[in-house]
Motif scaffolding. Structure first.
Motif, PDB file in Angstrom:
ATOM      1  N   GLY A  28      10.747  -5.994  -2.375  1.00 45.01           N
ATOM      2  CA  GLY A  28      11.887  -6.710  -1.787  1.00 45.01           C
ATOM      3  C   GLY A  28      12.783  -5.781  -1.000  1.00 45.01           C
ATOM      4  N   ARG A  29      13.067  -4.593  -1.552  1.00 46.68           N
ATOM      5  CA  ARG A  29      13.896  -3.594  -0.844  1.00 46.68           C
ATOM      6  C   ARG A  29      13.229  -3.134   0.440  1.00 46.68           C
ATOM      7  N   ARG A  30      11.936  -2.855   0.367  1.00 48.62           N
ATOM      8  CA  ARG A  30      11.207  -2.381   1.539  1.00 48.62           C
ATOM      9  C   ARG A  30      11.209  -3.430   2.653  1.00 48.62           C
ATOM     10  N   LEU A  31      11.068  -4.678   2.276  1.00 49.27           N
ATOM     11  CA  LEU A  31      10.993  -5.744   3.273  1.00 49.27           C
ATOM     12  C   LEU A  31      12.343  -6.012   3.942  1.00 49.27           C
ATOM     13  N   THR A  32      13.429  -5.717   3.261  1.00 50.63           N
ATOM     14  CA  THR A  32      14.744  -5.936   3.864  1.00 50.63           C
ATOM     15  C   THR A  32      15.301  -4.689   4.521  1.00 50.63           C
ATOM     16  N   ALA A  33      14.653  -3.529   4.301  1.00 47.22           N
ATOM     17  CA  ALA A  33      15.151  -2.253   4.827  1.00 47.22           C
ATOM     18  C   ALA A  33      14.980  -2.117   6.331  1.00 47.22           C
ATOM     19  N   ARG A  34      14.020  -2.771   6.895  1.00 47.88           N
ATOM     20  CA  ARG A  34      13.768  -2.568   8.335  1.00 47.88           C
ATOM     21  C   ARG A  34      14.359  -3.638   9.175  1.00 47.88           C
TER      22      ARG A  34
ATOM     23  N   GLU B  40      10.712  -5.544  -7.127  1.00 46.27           N
ATOM     24  CA  GLU B  40      12.023  -5.119  -6.640  1.00 46.27           C
ATOM     25  C   GLU B  40      11.879  -4.124  -5.487  1.00 46.27           C
ATOM     26  N   ASP B  41      10.946  -3.184  -5.619  1.00 47.95           N
ATOM     27  CA  ASP B  41      10.714  -2.208  -4.562  1.00 47.95           C
ATOM     28  C   ASP B  41      10.210  -2.892  -3.291  1.00 47.95           C
TER      29      ASP B  41
ATOM     30  N   VAL C 253       0.837  -1.199   0.000  1.00 42.66           N
ATOM     31  CA  VAL C 253       0.000   0.000   0.000  1.00 42.66           C
ATOM     32  C   VAL C 253       0.876   1.255   0.000  1.00 42.66           C
ATOM     33  N   ALA C 254       1.982   1.225   0.742  1.00 46.74           N
ATOM     34  CA  ALA C 254       2.906   2.362   0.718  1.00 46.74           C
ATOM     35  C   ALA C 254       3.428   2.593  -0.700  1.00 46.74           C
ATOM     36  N   PHE C 255       3.750   1.512  -1.411  1.00 49.43           N
ATOM     37  CA  PHE C 255       4.180   1.591  -2.808  1.00 49.43           C
ATOM     38  C   PHE C 255       3.100   2.259  -3.665  1.00 49.43           C
ATOM     39  N   LEU C 256       1.864   1.841  -3.482  1.00 41.59           N
ATOM     40  CA  LEU C 256       0.758   2.383  -4.276  1.00 41.59           C
ATOM     41  C   LEU C 256       0.528   3.868  -4.022  1.00 41.59           C
ATOM     42  N   VAL C 257       0.528   4.283  -2.747  1.00 42.85           N
ATOM     43  CA  VAL C 257       0.217   5.687  -2.454  1.00 42.85           C
ATOM     44  C   VAL C 257       1.339   6.623  -2.899  1.00 42.85           C
TER      45      VAL C 257
END
Length: 95
Positions: A89-95, A86-87, A55-59
């Motif tokens: 995957g990056r978001r999930l590994t960033a935190r 890809e985005d 949802v963050a990607f969408l908004v």
């Protein structure tokens, strides 16, 4: 302006999401699909987090009021293709 994203698991890979950005609000049901869960960059990630980051990607790409009332992650992956995956995957590994 800050975006509020609330994810409520409904069971059986479905989630109810409420999104608010200022006065704009939307509610959507998201189905997390095996096609997305089985991707190497996603495997093992928490479903609630996958939904939140989706949802963050969408908004970031469309107004809150344009979020559809129902989203299937396989359909979303088909529509946005590699940039979404890809985005995510990056978001999930960033935190």
């Amino acid at each position: 302006m800050a975006v509020e994203i609330q994810v409520e698991p409904l069971g059986d890979h479905e989630h109810l999401v409420r999104v608010r950005e200022g006065a704009a609000e939307a509610e959507t049901r998201i189905r997390v699909t095996d096609g997305v869960l089985d991707l190497p960059q996603i495997t093992g990630a928490d479903e609630t987090r996958i939904v939140h980051e989706t949802v963050a990607f969408l908004v970031e790409r469309q107004p809150v009021i344009d979020i559809p009332p129902m989203i299937d992650l396989d359909d979303l992956a088909d529509a946005y293709g590699a940039p979404y995956l890809e985005d995510l995957g990056r978001r999930l590994t960033a935190r």
